[in-house]
Design an enzyme around this catalytic site. Structure first.
Site, PDB file in Angstrom:
ATOM      1  N   TYR A 146       0.891  -1.354  -0.194  1.00  0.00           N
ATOM      2  CA  TYR A 146       0.042  -0.065  -0.105  1.00  0.00           C
ATOM      3  C   TYR A 146       0.903   1.149  -0.028  1.00  0.00           C
ATOM      4  O   TYR A 146       0.381   2.328  -0.470  1.00  0.00           O
ATOM      5  CB  TYR A 146      -1.134  -0.059   1.098  1.00  0.00           C
ATOM      6  CG  TYR A 146      -1.957  -1.045   1.152  1.00  0.00           C
ATOM      7  CD1 TYR A 146      -2.124  -1.832  -0.095  1.00  0.00           C
ATOM      8  CD2 TYR A 146      -2.909  -1.138   2.467  1.00  0.00           C
ATOM      9  CE1 TYR A 146      -3.236  -2.634   0.098  1.00  0.00           C
ATOM     10  CE2 TYR A 146      -3.565  -2.248   2.308  1.00  0.00           C
ATOM     11  CZ  TYR A 146      -4.188  -2.946   1.172  1.00  0.00           C
ATOM     12  OH  TYR A 146      -4.984  -4.012   1.282  1.00  0.00           O
ATOM     13  N   LYS A 195       3.466 -15.625   2.038  1.00  0.00           N
ATOM     14  CA  LYS A 195       3.357 -16.365   0.814  1.00  0.00           C
ATOM     15  C   LYS A 195       4.705 -16.651   0.350  1.00  0.00           C
ATOM     16  O   LYS A 195       5.147 -16.464  -0.698  1.00  0.00           O
ATOM     17  CB  LYS A 195       2.617 -15.608  -0.231  1.00  0.00           C
ATOM     18  CG  LYS A 195       2.232 -16.455  -1.719  1.00  0.00           C
ATOM     19  CD  LYS A 195       1.139 -17.344  -1.301  1.00  0.00           C
ATOM     20  CE  LYS A 195       0.707 -18.312  -2.523  1.00  0.00           C
ATOM     21  NZ  LYS A 195       0.072 -19.561  -2.534  1.00  0.00           N
ATOM     22  N   ASP A 227      -3.500 -18.271   1.278  1.00  0.00           N
ATOM     23  CA  ASP A 227      -4.667 -18.863   0.478  1.00  0.00           C
ATOM     24  C   ASP A 227      -5.178 -19.835   1.407  1.00  0.00           C
ATOM     25  O   ASP A 227      -6.427 -19.984   1.688  1.00  0.00           O
ATOM     26  CB  ASP A 227      -4.473 -19.445  -0.832  1.00  0.00           C
ATOM     27  CG  ASP A 227      -3.161 -19.802  -0.907  1.00  0.00           C
ATOM     28  OD1 ASP A 227      -2.262 -20.132   0.251  1.00  0.00           O
ATOM     29  OD2 ASP A 227      -2.687 -20.716  -1.923  1.00  0.00           O
ATOM     30  N   ASP A 251      -5.201  -7.054   5.894  1.00  0.00           N
ATOM     31  CA  ASP A 251      -6.507  -6.089   5.410  1.00  0.00           C
ATOM     32  C   ASP A 251      -7.776  -7.203   5.099  1.00  0.00           C
ATOM     33  O   ASP A 251      -8.758  -7.129   5.450  1.00  0.00           O
ATOM     34  CB  ASP A 251      -6.057  -5.434   4.172  1.00  0.00           C
ATOM     35  CG  ASP A 251      -7.389  -4.434   4.139  1.00  0.00           C
ATOM     36  OD1 ASP A 251      -8.266  -4.289   4.634  1.00  0.00           O
ATOM     37  OD2 ASP A 251      -7.121  -3.456   3.171  1.00  0.00           O
ATOM     38  N   ASP A 255     -11.137  -8.562   7.886  1.00  0.00           N
ATOM     39  CA  ASP A 255     -12.470  -8.572   7.403  1.00  0.00           C
ATOM     40  C   ASP A 255     -13.078  -9.896   7.309  1.00  0.00           C
ATOM     41  O   ASP A 255     -14.291  -9.775   7.612  1.00  0.00           O
ATOM     42  CB  ASP A 255     -12.407  -7.863   6.104  1.00  0.00           C
ATOM     43  CG  ASP A 255     -12.291  -6.277   6.123  1.00  0.00           C
ATOM     44  OD1 ASP A 255     -12.212  -5.760   7.052  1.00  0.00           O
ATOM     45  OD2 ASP A 255     -12.116  -5.751   4.823  1.00  0.00           O
TER      46      ASP A 255
END
Length: 358
Positions: A146, A195, A227, A251, A255
């Protein structure tokens, strides 16, 4: 800040922000009486309302007040009225992001707990939700993709866009230490999300987390690919204690954690810097469609206030009392329509029930 007196910058914001903030203030007042400390609450404009009044989402006087406070208690910002403003002037981007940057709030904490009384409200299958879960998502908030270099190049069929993810060892180490320290206050288990089979930054992330773990031999460390983590949160969320994530993965997973509890109106969050200063806010938005109707769920804001007591004001006993009172009220069936349709409780009713149990 003295030992028993604290100054709090209260930024209610827009939509349901003022309503749920008023509920949180009722609970904080009860705690201050019960535990013998005082809170000096100073209210300031932020978000869309500040744009209307001052022309900017984060007025200078609001920022100055935050600088002299011991913590920031934030409501919610935004709404349809300001959606047509240029992106950089919209309430969310022009208030929360500058506050995070200004105060170096690198660590985001998002607790997600499925209370037994709400097991049927979770979108998870009943045999999974019946086990409940209590997860703390620890998200690195000021680094990663980001904040990396980004841009576009070329034209026509050769036009391309890029976003660059970069993490320094120091950034990974400080968020990892926070996760391990948090685990020591919970169930001594950290699951680090990466990852590393694809991303170079994840390889470094895993190496640094392993190095940090050597200082915490009492804490169990697992690694999981992003994943698989997303899948396991749906399959068996009760296996997790502390989830350690970079900015992007945190992020996404925070959620997901929020939604499997049954309502966004239950989820608090804290954003902290290295000195313990923090901004505390509910995970949900300003919900302008229900603003002013007295049905907004105040629990996320109330639990955010509890996090403030714990992490910035060192009033852990008071924080625990709030969390216990919330669980007891929900167990008794006290809640707004998002969690108990037809029960008839208002925002203020829920706050009063929690105060009664404190």
């Amino acid at each position: 800040m003295s030992q028993n007196s604290y100054s709090i910058a209260v930024l209610p914001g827009d939509g349901i922000g003022p309503e749920v903030m008023a509920a949180a203030e009722m609970v904080l007042a009860a705690c201050s009486r019960e535990f013998g400390f005082s809170l000096n609450l100073h209210h300031h404009a932020v978000g869309g309302g500040a744009i209307d009044e001052f022309g900017v989402a984060l007025p200078e006087q609001t920022l100055a007040a935050c600088e002299t406070a011991d913590a920031i208690l934030f409501g919610a910002v935004g709404g349809p009225k300001w959606e047509n403003l240029p992106p950089e002037q919209q309430p969310e981007r022009a208030s929360l992001l500058p506050l995070r940057k200004h105060f170096g709030l690198f660590c985001n904490l998002r607790p997600a707990q499925l209370l037994p009384a709400l097991s049927t409200s979770s979108p998870l299958r009943q045999d999974i939700s019946a086990h409940g879960f209590d997860i703390l998502c620890v998200r690195e908030l000021t680094g990663g993709i980001y904040f990396g270099e980004k841009g576009r190049s070329g034209e026509g069929q050769h036009e391309a866009a890029f976003d660059t993810q970069t993490y320094a060892r120091s950034e990974i180490e400080r968020i990892a230490r926070f996760a391990f320290e948090a685990a020591r206050l919970r169930h001594n288990h950290v699951t680090s999300v990466d990852k590393a089979n694809v991303l170079a930054t994840s390889v470094l992330w895993r190496e640094v987390v392993n190095d940090v773990s050597k200082d915490y031999p009492d804490v169990t460390l697992d690694h999981i690919y992003i994943d698989n983590a997303a899948m396991q949160l749906v399959k068996q969320p009760s296996q997790f204690d502390v989830l350690l994530c970079d900015n992007l993965f945190g992020d996404i997973l925070s959620d997901e954690c929020a939604m499997i509890t049954g309502s966004m109106g239950l989820l608090p969050s804290a954003s902290l810097n290295q000195s313990g200063f923090g901004l505390y806010e509910p995970a949900g938005g300003s919900a302008p469609d229900i603003a002013g109707k007295g049905v907004a769920n105040p629990i996320a804001q109330i639990l955010s206030a509890a996090l403030m007591l714990r992490y910035s004001l060192a009033q852990d006993e008071a924080a625990r009392r709030i969390e216990k009172a919330v669980a007891e009220a929900v167990a008794a069936g006290v809640g707004t329509p998002d969690i108990f349709p037809g029960a008839g409780y208002t925002t203020r009713d829920v706050a009063a029930a929690i105060v009664e149990r404190i």
